[in-house]
Write an enzyme that holds these catalytic residues in place. Structure first.
Site, short mmCIF file in Angstrom:
data_model
loop_
_atom_site.label_atom_id
_atom_site.label_comp_id
_atom_site.label_asym_id
_atom_site.label_seq_id
_atom_site.Cartn_x
_atom_site.Cartn_y
_atom_site.Cartn_z
N MET A 265 -9.98 -5.60 -2.05
CA MET A 265 -10.02 -4.98 -0.71
C MET A 265 -11.48 -4.81 -0.29
SD MET A 265 -7.01 -4.64 0.36
CE MET A 265 -7.49 -3.85 1.90
N ASP B 161 -9.51 -9.23 1.45
CA ASP B 161 -8.75 -8.66 2.56
C ASP B 161 -9.53 -7.52 3.22
OD1 ASP B 161 -6.78 -7.67 4.27
OD2 ASP B 161 -5.47 -6.94 2.67
N GLY B 162 -9.90 -7.72 4.49
CA GLY B 162 -10.51 -6.66 5.27
C GLY B 162 -11.86 -7.05 5.85
N GLY B 163 -11.95 -7.02 7.16
CA GLY B 163 -13.23 -7.26 7.82
C GLY B 163 -13.73 -8.68 7.73
N GLY C 52 -6.83 -10.48 9.87
CA GLY C 52 -5.90 -9.97 10.88
C GLY C 52 -6.50 -10.11 12.26
N GLY D 267 -5.41 0.60 5.37
CA GLY D 267 -4.74 1.49 6.34
C GLY D 267 -4.72 0.89 7.73
N PHE D 268 -5.80 0.22 8.09
CA PHE D 268 -5.91 -0.26 9.47
C PHE D 268 -6.63 -1.61 9.53
CE2 PHE D 268 -5.71 4.32 9.37
CZ PHE D 268 -4.69 4.58 10.27
N GLY D 269 -6.25 -2.39 10.52
CA GLY D 269 -6.98 -3.62 10.78
C GLY D 269 -8.24 -3.33 11.56
N MET E 5 0.88 -1.18 0.00
CA MET E 5 0.00 0.00 0.00
C MET E 5 0.91 1.22 0.00
SD MET E 5 -2.68 -1.60 2.70
CE MET E 5 -1.51 -2.88 3.13
#
Ligand code: DX5
Ligand code: ZN
Length: 223
Positions: free
Chosen positions: A136, A174-176, A196, A141-143, A67
């Site tokens: 995405m 990737d994400g949530g 994550g 930016g953040f977990g 990123m």
């Protein structure tokens, strides 16, 4: 084949080698490494020297998610550090097809990803250039953020394009991702699952990883 890729963004950064080994022992398939430059995204994380340290800590494939604004400047260093997969964003600077080609020529597997606001049409014709497509499902930016459902139709479109290409390309989300969002992501065609907070935040990493695998396999059977 379903692959589970714990994101070390949610691990204890004071003990990354140990945390990586823990994921390997718990049955992870890949280690997902989030590289952020404080420019492409409002956070700063890991650089090539940390990837080299992770390379010494595990034999699992390192799935490095860049990123960063200028990937062309850094691909050599991440590949030398031991990245197996190197994924760049379509929104980053430079000539994306030639950066993907360079990643392959330098000995890593190229991956391509897109942010939630970006239309899937921007990457759908590039699946022949990559070994990995990443969708995405949060703004990077953040977990620990909430899954954005507009990732699902993108996964379906990309799954169709990959199948039509006849090439072996992994489709990653990737994400949530958690036990509630996972079934839909798998049904939509994802076969590599990044998580994550749901993995590193769970009391029993081994049980979580195997339940993720099971949930995904079941969702696929129902397809
Ligand atoms: C977000 C990163 C993700 C992050 C996912 O910018 O790309 O890999 O670690 O974290 P969770 O699974 O907690 O949403
Ligand atoms: Zn990531």
């Amino acid at each position: 084949m379903i692959k589970i890729a714990p994101s070390i963004l949610s691990a204890d950064f004071g003990r990354l080698a140990e945390e990586t080994g823990k994921a390997e022992d718990a049955g992870a398939d890949w280690i997902h490494v989030d590289v952020m430059d404080g420019h492409f995204v409002p956070n700063i994380t890991i650089g090539p020297s940390m990837v080299a340290a992770l390379r010494r800590a595990t034999t699992l494939p390192l799935d490095v998610h860049l990123m960063i604004s200028d990937p062309a400047q850094y691909i050599d260093r991440f590949i030398e550090a031991g990245a197996d997969y190197l994924t760049i964003h379509i929104e980053s600077n430079g000539d994306i097809p030639s950066i993907l080609k360079a990643i392959r020529e330098k000995g890593a597997r190229p991956g391509l990803t897109l942010n939630p606001p970006t239309a899937v049409s921007r990457i759908v014709d590039m699946v022949h250039l990559v070994d990995l497509v990443l969708v995405m499902s949060v703004n990077p930016g953040f977990g620990g953020q909430k899954f954005i459902p507009s990732a699902l139709p993108k996964l379906r479109t990309l799954r169709d394009a990959i199948d039509a290409s006849g090439r072996e390309v992994d489709l990653e989300v990737d994400g949530g991702i958690n036990p509630d969002t996972l079934p839909e992501a798998c049904r939509a065609g994802a076969n590599v699952i990044v998580a994550g907070s749901a993995i590193y935040g769970s009391g029993d990493m081994k049980a979580t990883i195997s339940s993720f695998r099971e949930i995904c396999e079941k969702a696929n059977e129902a397809n």
